[in-house]
Design an enzyme around this catalytic site. Structure first.
Site, short mmCIF file in Angstrom:
data_model
loop_
_atom_site.label_atom_id
_atom_site.label_comp_id
_atom_site.label_asym_id
_atom_site.label_seq_id
_atom_site.Cartn_x
_atom_site.Cartn_y
_atom_site.Cartn_z
N SER A 22 0.82 -1.21 0.00
CA SER A 22 0.00 0.00 0.00
C SER A 22 0.86 1.27 0.00
O SER A 22 1.84 1.37 0.74
CB SER A 22 -0.90 -0.01 1.24
OG SER A 22 -1.66 1.18 1.28
N CYS A 131 -0.38 3.18 10.76
CA CYS A 131 0.31 4.32 10.15
C CYS A 131 1.14 5.05 11.20
O CYS A 131 0.61 5.50 12.22
CB CYS A 131 -0.66 5.28 9.47
SG CYS A 131 0.25 6.58 8.63
C1 LIG Z 1 6.15 6.37 0.15
C2 LIG Z 1 5.46 5.34 0.98
C3 LIG Z 1 4.09 5.44 1.21
C4 LIG Z 1 3.43 4.48 1.99
N1 LIG Z 1 2.08 4.60 2.18
C5 LIG Z 1 1.42 3.63 2.87
C6 LIG Z 1 0.01 3.66 3.00
O1 LIG Z 1 -0.68 4.54 2.49
N2 LIG Z 1 -0.58 2.66 3.71
C7 LIG Z 1 0.12 1.63 4.27
O2 LIG Z 1 -0.48 0.74 4.89
N3 LIG Z 1 1.46 1.56 4.15
C8 LIG Z 1 2.12 2.53 3.46
N4 LIG Z 1 3.47 2.44 3.30
C9 LIG Z 1 4.20 1.29 3.87
C10 LIG Z 1 4.36 0.18 2.82
O3 LIG Z 1 3.13 -0.33 2.40
C11 LIG Z 1 5.21 -0.98 3.38
O4 LIG Z 1 4.55 -1.51 4.51
C12 LIG Z 1 6.60 -0.52 3.77
O5 LIG Z 1 7.13 0.37 2.80
C13 LIG Z 1 7.56 -1.69 3.99
O6 LIG Z 1 7.75 -2.40 2.80
P1 LIG Z 1 9.05 -2.20 1.85
O7 LIG Z 1 10.25 -2.31 2.74
O8 LIG Z 1 8.92 -3.25 0.81
O9 LIG Z 1 8.95 -0.81 1.29
C14 LIG Z 1 4.16 3.39 2.55
C15 LIG Z 1 5.53 3.28 2.29
C16 LIG Z 1 6.18 4.22 1.52
C17 LIG Z 1 7.66 4.06 1.27
#
Ligand SMILES: Cc1cc2nc3c(=O)[nH]c(=O)nc-3n(C[C@H](O)[C@H](O)[C@H](O)COP(=O)(O)O)c2cc1C
Length: 304
Positions: A22, A131
């Site tokens: 997300s 969040c």
């Molecule tokens: C720019 C950005 C925006 C994000 N927005 C959301 C969001 O709207 N809702 C949510 O549940 N997680 C959000 N996340 C968290 C990601 O969904 C994910 O849980 C987190 O980035 C860890 O995964 P990764 O290491 O693969 O990036 C966001 C992450 C990033 C980097």
């Protein structure tokens, strides 16, 4: 023979376990013309709230060693705009669409769920109770409110409900059991880790909000540990998330106990990384003569 990458997760069939995390793939509709989105296992859309939200002030992204800090603050177009615009395109793709939602009260969650209940093409709802960027503690740290939201979400939804947890709790296994007992169909483990970075020329924090959530390869071992611990204590399926950059990372999450995964930072670098990860997964299974991915879920627990 092609190895079977498919997974049944919370009552929904995914042809492979690679989902967008997300907030890192927009609403999912923006890249439809340039990217074969239907090759993914599924899409988790940017968290939407009842009303549109501007999010936090810039700067709200900062790079750190092997990772990324963000403090977007749930900027989004609101559920009604989401339904009337991106959702119209998303339902035509033909892969499961998981809509991530957030609110401040039980009533807000119920209102959003009532709107989603009557939409064609939504496969599942992810409650973002984690969040870190809203100037208050994530909801999953308030056990009474968290339970209330999950119980009411289940009562009012005709779709599977999964809950995205923050890793920043005293004991994520304890929280996961509470989530399961409240009736959730699955758990996403985990969101980002609170962190900060400082500009040494200006002496100022790099994010307007001072602190933000850390993602990317630097968090992978932390999230794997969370998945491993939670798998031991719950029966509902786990969606693993955190730091996945390539195929072997997905296998690690699956061995720790996840059935499917969502990928964020790697998708921000290029969404094509996700397609490569699916191909890599297939090759790893072929090489190791594993016929189905499902057969190795949680296997790190039995072999020690
Ligand atoms: C720019 C950005 C925006 C994000 N927005 C959301 C969001 O709207 N809702 C949510 O549940 N997680 C959000 N996340 C968290 C990601 O969904 C994910 O849980 C987190 O980035 C860890 O995964 P990764 O290491 O693969 O990036 C966001 C992450 C990033 C980097």
């Amino acid at each position: 023979m092609k190895p079977d990458l498919s997974m049944d997760f919370a009552g929904v069939h995914f042809k492979n376990p690679v989902l967008t995390a997300s907030g890192t793939f927009g609403y999912g509709d923006e890249l439809l013309d340039v990217f074969p989105v239907n090759k993914l296992g599924g899409i988790i859309t940017k968290t939407v709230t009842l009303n549109p939200c501007n999010g936090n002030e810039q700067p709200r992204i900062a790079e750190v060693t092997a990772g990324l800090l963000n403090s977007i603050g749930l900027q989004n177009i609101g559920i009604e705009n989401f339904i009337s615009q991106p959702m119209k395109k998303l339902k035509k793709i033909g892969i499961p669409i998981i809509v991530s939602i957030s609110g401040s009260t039980v009533e807000e969650y119920i209102k959003i769920i009532e709107i989603l209940n009557v939409q064609v093409g939504v496969s599942m709802i992810e409650l973002n109770l984690s969040c870190p960027n809203l100037n208050k503690i994530p909801i999953c740290n308030d056990i009474v409110l968290m339970k209330n939201i999950i119980i009411n979400a289940k009562k009012n939804s005709n779709l599977p409900i999964i809950v995205k947890l923050s890793p920043m709790v005293t004991d994520i296994s304890e929280i996961a059991v509470i989530v399961q007992n409240a009736g959730a169909d699955g758990i996403t483990i985990a969101n980002t880790y609170p962190a900060m970075a400082i500009n040494i020329r200006t002496f100022k924090p790099k994010l307007s909000t001072v602190k933000g959530g850390m993602s990317g390869p630097c968090i992978k071992p932390l999230s794997i540990r969370c998945v491993y611990d939670v798998y031991k204590v719950i029966n509902i399926p786990i969606l693993g998330c955190g730091g996945i950059m390539e195929g072997p990372d997905v296998v690690e999450f699956i061995l720790a106990g996840a059935k499917v995964v969502s990928i964020g930072s790697a998708c921000l670098i290029s969404p094509f990384n996700l397609i490569n990860i699916v191909k890599e997964l297939e090759n790893i299974l072929k090489k190791q003569n594993i016929k189905s991915l499902n057969s190795i879920v949680g296997k790190a627990h039995t072999i020690q």
